[in-house]
Design a protein around this motif. Structure first.
Motif, short mmCIF file in Angstrom:
data_model
loop_
_atom_site.label_atom_id
_atom_site.label_comp_id
_atom_site.label_asym_id
_atom_site.label_seq_id
_atom_site.Cartn_x
_atom_site.Cartn_y
_atom_site.Cartn_z
N THR A 274 -37.41 18.38 48.57
CA THR A 274 -38.35 18.66 47.48
C THR A 274 -38.73 20.14 47.42
N THR A 275 -38.23 20.94 48.36
CA THR A 275 -38.65 22.33 48.52
C THR A 275 -37.52 23.26 48.13
N ASP A 276 -37.73 24.11 47.15
CA ASP A 276 -36.68 24.99 46.61
C ASP A 276 -37.17 26.44 46.65
N PHE A 277 -36.69 27.19 47.64
CA PHE A 277 -37.18 28.56 47.81
C PHE A 277 -36.64 29.51 46.74
N TYR A 278 -35.50 29.19 46.14
CA TYR A 278 -35.05 30.04 45.03
C TYR A 278 -36.05 29.96 43.88
N HIS A 279 -36.41 28.76 43.46
CA HIS A 279 -37.37 28.61 42.37
C HIS A 279 -38.71 29.22 42.75
N ILE A 280 -39.15 29.01 43.99
CA ILE A 280 -40.45 29.52 44.43
C ILE A 280 -40.50 31.05 44.31
N LYS A 281 -39.54 31.74 44.90
CA LYS A 281 -39.58 33.20 44.89
C LYS A 281 -39.30 33.76 43.50
N ARG A 282 -38.34 33.15 42.81
CA ARG A 282 -38.00 33.64 41.47
C ARG A 282 -39.20 33.54 40.53
N HIS A 283 -39.89 32.42 40.55
CA HIS A 283 -41.01 32.24 39.64
C HIS A 283 -42.10 33.29 39.86
N TYR A 284 -42.57 33.39 41.07
CA TYR A 284 -43.71 34.28 41.31
C TYR A 284 -43.35 35.75 41.07
N TYR A 285 -42.27 36.21 41.68
CA TYR A 285 -41.96 37.63 41.61
C TYR A 285 -41.44 38.05 40.24
N TYR A 286 -40.75 37.15 39.54
CA TYR A 286 -40.18 37.51 38.24
C TYR A 286 -41.16 37.29 37.09
N SER A 287 -41.98 36.24 37.18
CA SER A 287 -42.84 35.87 36.06
C SER A 287 -44.14 36.66 35.99
N HIS A 288 -44.68 37.06 37.14
CA HIS A 288 -45.98 37.72 37.17
C HIS A 288 -45.80 39.24 37.02
N THR A 289 -45.48 39.66 35.81
CA THR A 289 -45.17 41.08 35.61
C THR A 289 -46.41 41.96 35.74
N MET A 290 -47.61 41.37 35.60
CA MET A 290 -48.80 42.19 35.79
C MET A 290 -48.99 42.55 37.27
N ILE A 291 -48.37 41.77 38.17
CA ILE A 291 -48.43 42.05 39.61
C ILE A 291 -47.16 42.77 40.05
N ASN A 292 -46.02 42.37 39.54
CA ASN A 292 -44.72 42.92 39.94
C ASN A 292 -43.94 43.35 38.69
N PRO A 293 -44.30 44.48 38.09
CA PRO A 293 -43.71 44.86 36.80
C PRO A 293 -42.21 45.10 36.85
N THR A 294 -41.65 45.41 38.00
CA THR A 294 -40.20 45.63 38.08
C THR A 294 -39.41 44.32 38.07
N GLN A 295 -40.07 43.21 38.35
CA GLN A 295 -39.45 41.88 38.41
C GLN A 295 -38.35 41.79 39.48
N VAL A 296 -38.38 42.69 40.43
CA VAL A 296 -37.44 42.61 41.55
C VAL A 296 -37.88 41.48 42.49
N VAL A 297 -36.96 40.59 42.81
CA VAL A 297 -37.24 39.45 43.70
C VAL A 297 -36.71 39.79 45.09
N PRO A 298 -37.56 39.79 46.11
CA PRO A 298 -37.11 40.17 47.45
C PRO A 298 -36.11 39.17 48.02
N ASN A 299 -35.22 39.68 48.85
CA ASN A 299 -34.21 38.82 49.49
C ASN A 299 -34.80 38.02 50.65
N GLY A 300 -35.76 38.60 51.35
CA GLY A 300 -36.35 37.93 52.49
C GLY A 300 -37.60 37.17 52.11
N PRO A 301 -38.32 36.68 53.10
CA PRO A 301 -38.03 36.76 54.54
C PRO A 301 -37.16 35.62 55.01
N GLU A 302 -36.66 35.75 56.24
CA GLU A 302 -35.99 34.62 56.88
C GLU A 302 -37.07 33.70 57.46
N LEU A 303 -37.01 32.45 57.09
CA LEU A 303 -38.03 31.49 57.51
C LEU A 303 -37.48 30.54 58.56
#
Length: 316
Positions: A274-303
């Motif tokens: 039920t846990t999808d880290f691609y969707h999790i990271k992509r949504h937050y870092y790409y969608s919240h442009t007021m926080i992350n205007p470059t929309q760059v999604v980090p590769n890490g961390p290793e969990l």
């Protein structure tokens, strides 16, 4: 993130200015119930209900977890929105299967043409009456926990009567300080609002860490609803909230008890799926442009979530 006003879509962010820079979450707009009784409007039936969810959203994740735990996957089907939530809000990659809509806000106006409010996930749709039953995750998981038991034969109870006072106490503590606390940090628009949320968040995590030193789960030695409600925030914490939401005093990996607890819940049968880290990271870092205007999604961390958790010793 936008909203509907009298059924019309507006690309409108949260109004933090009127709240002194604080993020205030809006209450859910649909709060009906599925009940196993002759008088109920919404009865537990196979293939009657449909879920609209985001794999990124912790509130929707709770519902997917209970759908899995209660063996409802063959009875309640699911449509997943795209992780990118931009000017049109949540969208579907392909038209959703009931009406052919391409945007989630169309599901809301399908149920209530003059709806006013935020368009959020999860959404539990009734295909028989063509309306939304609920978009309140905490109530949907309780419906799933008990309403379908006679139909499925699954009697697992994550909200047992004898533990309800302690479960409710934990929920009432964890929701404002941790579940919503990370958002209060991330969406704060003044230093004071951020500082207050940050201090409350880490004081709460410290308290849970201390409790878990002598208790395998929040309500003792039995896994309950309170654990799953906390899990969906913890599993996103190091991947997103530490950096993106500035919750950077500590990672969950820096708390020995919380980290072991998180790993045990992640390794519980069916939960990893039920846990999808691609969707999790992509949504937050790409969608919240007021926080992350470059929309760059980090590769890490290793969990590290699949190594031995060592929580069995708490019961010894």
């Amino acid at each position: 993130m936008g909203m509907l006003v009298q059924g019309k879509w507006h690309d409108q962010w949260y109004d933090t200015k009127s709240n002194g820079g604080q993020f205030v979450r809006e209450d859910a707009g649909f709060r009906d119930w599925i009940e196993n009784s002759p008088e109920a409007r919404f009865k537990p039936e196979s293939d009657r209900y449909h879920l609209y969810v985001s794999l990124a959203c912790p509130w929707a994740h709770r519902v997917l977890i209970f759908r899995e735990l209660k063996e409802l996957t063959e009875h309640i089907d699911v449509t997943i929105v795209c992780p990118d939530m931009m000017h049109d809000g949540w969208k579907f990659g392909i038209p959703e299967p009931i009406f052919g809509h391409t945007k989630l806000h169309q599901i809301y106006t399908q149920a209530k043409p003059d709806y006013t409010g935020r368009v959020t996930v999860p959404v539990l749709w009734d295909k028989k009456t063509n309306t939304i039953v609920s978009n309140e995750s905490s109530e949907i998981i309780r419906m799933f926990n008990s309403a379908f038991n006679d139909m499925t034969g699954n009697q697992d109870d994550f909200y047992p009567k004898e533990l309800r006072p302690v479960i409710d106490e934990w929920n009432e503590f964890i929701y404002p300080n941790i579940n919503n606390g990370v958002y209060r940090c991330g969406f704060a628009t003044t230093q004071d609002a951020y500082d207050q949320a940050y201090d409350s968040l880490f004081a709460a995590l410290d308290r849970v860490e201390e409790h878990l030193a002598n208790n395998r789960y929040l309500a003792g030695n039995r896994i309950t609803e309170a654990d799953w409600r906390l899990f969906t925030t913890l599993v996103r914490f190091d991947a997103v909230y530490v950096g993106h939401f500035k919750c950077n005093k500590k990672r969950i990996a820096d708390y020995p008890n919380l980290q072991g607890y998180l790993k045990e819940l992640y390794q519980y049968p069916g939960i990893k799926g039920t846990t999808d880290f691609y969707h999790i990271k992509r949504h937050y870092y790409y969608s919240h442009t007021m926080i992350n205007p470059t929309q760059v999604v980090p590769n890490g961390p290793e969990l590290d979530l699949e190594s031995p958790h060592g929580r069995e010793q708490i019961d010894e």
